[in-house]
Scaffold this motif. Structure first.
Motif, PDB file in Angstrom:
ATOM      1  N   THR A   1      -9.953  63.847  18.457  1.00  0.00           N
ATOM      2  CA  THR A   1     -10.501  62.652  17.826  1.00  0.00           C
ATOM      3  C   THR A   1     -10.699  62.952  16.344  1.00  0.00           C
ATOM      4  O   THR A   1     -10.988  64.081  15.961  1.00  0.00           O
ATOM      5  CB  THR A   1     -11.849  62.227  18.448  1.00  0.00           C
TER       6      THR A   1
ATOM      7  N   GLY B   1      -9.943  53.819  19.883  1.00  0.00           N
ATOM      8  CA  GLY B   1     -10.660  54.632  20.856  1.00  0.00           C
ATOM      9  C   GLY B   1      -9.948  54.799  22.182  1.00  0.00           C
ATOM     10  O   GLY B   1     -10.591  54.954  23.218  1.00  0.00           O
TER      11      GLY B   1
ATOM     12  N   SER C   1     -14.095  57.992  14.906  1.00  0.00           N
ATOM     13  CA  SER C   1     -13.824  58.275  16.313  1.00  0.00           C
ATOM     14  C   SER C   1     -12.955  57.222  16.991  1.00  0.00           C
ATOM     15  O   SER C   1     -12.558  57.400  18.136  1.00  0.00           O
ATOM     16  CB  SER C   1     -15.142  58.438  17.076  1.00  0.00           C
TER      17      SER C   1
ATOM     18  N   ASP D   1     -15.661  62.524  21.512  1.00  0.00           N
ATOM     19  CA  ASP D   1     -15.915  61.581  20.428  1.00  0.00           C
ATOM     20  C   ASP D   1     -16.872  62.244  19.448  1.00  0.00           C
ATOM     21  O   ASP D   1     -17.912  62.777  19.841  1.00  0.00           O
ATOM     22  CB  ASP D   1     -16.529  60.310  21.021  1.00  0.00           C
ATOM     23  N   SER D   2     -16.536  62.209  18.161  1.00  0.00           N
ATOM     24  CA  SER D   2     -17.351  62.888  17.153  1.00  0.00           C
ATOM     25  C   SER D   2     -18.673  62.179  16.882  1.00  0.00           C
ATOM     26  O   SER D   2     -19.582  62.765  16.299  1.00  0.00           O
ATOM     27  CB  SER D   2     -16.560  63.024  15.853  1.00  0.00           C
ATOM     28  N   THR D   3     -18.812  60.925  17.304  1.00  0.00           N
ATOM     29  CA  THR D   3     -20.047  60.191  17.032  1.00  0.00           C
ATOM     30  C   THR D   3     -20.818  59.805  18.294  1.00  0.00           C
ATOM     31  O   THR D   3     -21.974  59.418  18.201  1.00  0.00           O
ATOM     32  CB  THR D   3     -19.743  58.900  16.241  1.00  0.00           C
TER      33      THR D   3
END
Length: 181
Positions: free
Chosen positions: A88, A110, A93, A45-47
């Motif tokens: 992702t 997600g 995300s 997940d990018s965040t």
């Protein structure tokens, strides 16, 4: 668009484990599960670094939201034999992609639910960091481009020009250059 074959330019990461994904420590590897098959793809997940996805041979995508302490199946389809690639979206995300031997799958929540969305046999997924809504996928049928976060796809290079792409990367500055291996 130019698609040079620059294998040394592509960064490859190999994770070797008995049959479970592992977290790299300084001197050792610690199994984090899930177990029961070969992990073929990983995405984070990018965040939220505690959320990641693992794609398995013999069809399944698992997700953890607690750094690997527990995993749940988010994509299970008896017709899928292999999950070749996972990605992702770099700025959203909630959008997750799984390239399988059956189809490209897209989740907008997600990994809560998935929909078939695109060509078969997708082995490489790459986003343009300059324009994150632009992405490329490559595999058995060639290279496809989307300019709307993967909602629709256009064939950009047929598989007679490029055969069975396994890794793709968009140049971070010169986004007209797509690299494949």
């Amino acid at each position: 668009m130019r698609i040079p074959r620059l294998l040394p330019f592509i960064l490859s990461v190999a994770i070797f484990a008995a049959s479970s994904p592992c977290w790299a420590g300084t001197d050792s590897w610690t199994p984090l599960g899930p177990t029961g098959g070969y992990v073929q793809s990983l995405a984070f997940d990018s965040t939220n670094p505690s959320t990641s996805y693992a794609g398995f041979q013999f069809g399944g995508v698992y997700r953890t939201t607690n750094g690997g302490n527990s995993w749940i199946v988010t994509l299970a389809d008896t017709d899928i034999w292999e999950v070749y690639s996972l990605a992702t979206h770099p700025t959203n995300s909630s959008i997750v992609f799984a390239g399988t031997d059956k189809s490209m799958y897209r989740s907008t929540n997600g990994g809560g639910s998935w929909s078939p969305n695109g060509p078969l046999g997708i082995k490489g997924i790459a986003f343009s960091l300059a324009t994150p809504s632009t992405m490329y996928v490559g595999g058995e049928q060639g290279v496809f481009k989307s300019t709307n976060d993967g909602a629709n796809w256009t064939l950009t290079a047929y598989n007679t020009q490029i055969t069975d792409e396994t890794a793709l990367a968009v140049h971070p500055v010169d986004t007209a250059n797509l690299y494949e291996a």
